[in-house]
Motif scaffolding. Structure first.
Motif, PDB file in Angstrom:
ATOM      1  N   LYS A 131       0.812  -1.212   0.000  1.00  0.00           N
ATOM      2  CA  LYS A 131       0.000   0.000   0.000  1.00  0.00           C
ATOM      3  C   LYS A 131       0.850   1.268   0.000  1.00  0.00           C
ATOM      4  N   ARG A 132       2.016   1.191   0.643  1.00  0.00           N
ATOM      5  CA  ARG A 132       2.874   2.383   0.703  1.00  0.00           C
ATOM      6  C   ARG A 132       4.308   1.957   0.997  1.00  0.00           C
ATOM      7  N   ILE A 133       5.253   2.644   0.357  1.00  0.00           N
ATOM      8  CA  ILE A 133       6.669   2.437   0.626  1.00  0.00           C
ATOM      9  C   ILE A 133       7.307   3.790   0.902  1.00  0.00           C
ATOM     10  N   ARG A 145      17.124  12.158   2.049  1.00  0.00           N
ATOM     11  CA  ARG A 145      16.012  12.726   1.298  1.00  0.00           C
ATOM     12  C   ARG A 145      14.965  11.628   1.136  1.00  0.00           C
ATOM     13  N   TYR A 146      13.767  11.893   1.597  1.00  0.00           N
ATOM     14  CA  TYR A 146      12.733  10.861   1.664  1.00  0.00           C
ATOM     15  C   TYR A 146      11.798  10.918   0.455  1.00  0.00           C
ATOM     16  N   TYR A 147      11.318   9.731   0.078  1.00  0.00           N
ATOM     17  CA  TYR A 147      10.403   9.591  -1.055  1.00  0.00           C
ATOM     18  C   TYR A 147       9.310   8.600  -0.652  1.00  0.00           C
ATOM     19  N   GLU A 148       8.090   8.907  -1.044  1.00  0.00           N
ATOM     20  CA  GLU A 148       6.957   8.063  -0.684  1.00  0.00           C
ATOM     21  C   GLU A 148       6.261   7.558  -1.943  1.00  0.00           C
ATOM     22  N   PHE A 149       5.892   6.273  -1.928  1.00  0.00           N
ATOM     23  CA  PHE A 149       5.272   5.645  -3.091  1.00  0.00           C
ATOM     24  C   PHE A 149       4.035   4.878  -2.647  1.00  0.00           C
ATOM     25  N   SER A 150       2.948   5.074  -3.359  1.00  0.00           N
ATOM     26  CA  SER A 150       1.721   4.324  -3.095  1.00  0.00           C
ATOM     27  C   SER A 150       1.496   3.247  -4.146  1.00  0.00           C
ATOM     28  N   ASP A 151       2.409   3.154  -5.083  1.00  0.00           N
ATOM     29  CA  ASP A 151       2.331   2.162  -6.145  1.00  0.00           C
ATOM     30  C   ASP A 151       3.674   1.451  -6.255  1.00  0.00           C
ATOM     31  N   LEU A 152       3.659   0.114  -6.210  1.00  0.00           N
ATOM     32  CA  LEU A 152       4.893  -0.659  -6.226  1.00  0.00           C
ATOM     33  C   LEU A 152       5.685  -0.433  -7.508  1.00  0.00           C
TER      34      LEU A 152
END
Length: 220
Positions: A131-133, A145-152
């Motif tokens: 669901k989230r990475i 530096r942070y990155y957020e993904f809701s799609d694999l």
């Protein structure tokens, strides 16, 4: 069901040495030449059913300590751990994918139980209903530096372009995921359930580091 990052301890008082990584050395005397050695280490298979063609002999570093879970060098990347039968006795009580145990020998120290090269089946993140990475680039906490993904698939594209990225958290739906108590991923690495973590702690398994890195959390 949450999964915690699993690795080996780094502290000198645990390893007995100060390199922070390993206390065993692979005995390369089993190879006929450097080319044969390079081929063995570079092409060691992830497939746990493929046979190992050389004896697995190790030397304990001077002042090194024997633990239930240990690392060695040069390393066979798909199988970084040497484990005791005591560790395996705990693991057998939990839900796992197939693994193989290759007997090893210690040339310069006597031990009171059997030890094995631990080969565990790899999983892929696509087997989880992700669901989230949350991932990051940067070595120190101040430089991250942070990155957020809701799609694999978006994360996979990012990872392909940024091989040095690290994963801090993976959130997944438990019901639609193929999750075991021990999960081995190319990234973030080896993960274990909180139940298995408690089992290892309760049985006094030595040499392990549990948590402190990536965490995989279930979400509704």
């Amino acid at each position: 069901m949450n999964l915690l990052e699993f690795s080996t301890a780094w502290e000198p008082e645990v390893l007995g040495v100060n390199n922070g990584i390993y206390q065993l050395e692979f005995d390369e005397g089993v190879f006929n030449n450097e080319s044969e050695s390079d081929d063995f280490f570079l092409n060691f298979p992830r497939d746990i059913t493929k046979p190992i063609t050389k004896p697995l002999n190790f030397n304990l570093l001077k002042e090194g300590k024997i633990n239930d879970v240990m690392r060695y060098a040069p390393i066979l990347k798909p199988a970084p751990y040497i484990v005791s039968e005591k560790f395996i006795e705990v693991l057998r009580e939990f839900d796992t994918l197939p693994y193989s145990l290759e007997p090893v020998s210690f040339l310069n120290v006597n031990v009171d139980m059997k030890y094995f090269l631990f080969r565990y089946t790899y999983s892929d993140l696509s087997e989880f209903d992700v669901k989230r990475i949350i991932a990051y680039l940067g070595i120190t906490k101040n430089s991250r530096r942070y990155y957020e993904f809701s799609d694999l698939s978006e994360f996979q594209l990012f990872n392909n372009k940024n091989k040095m990225c690290q994963i801090e958290k993976i959130e997944f739906n438990l019901q639609d995921s193929k999750v075991k108590d021990y999960v081995k991923l190319i990234k973030p690495g080896d993960m274990i359930s909180e139940s298995l973590a408690n089992g290892l702690i309760d049985k006094g398994i030595t040499g392990v580091k549990i948590g402190g890195g990536c965490i995989m959390e279930t979400v509704d």
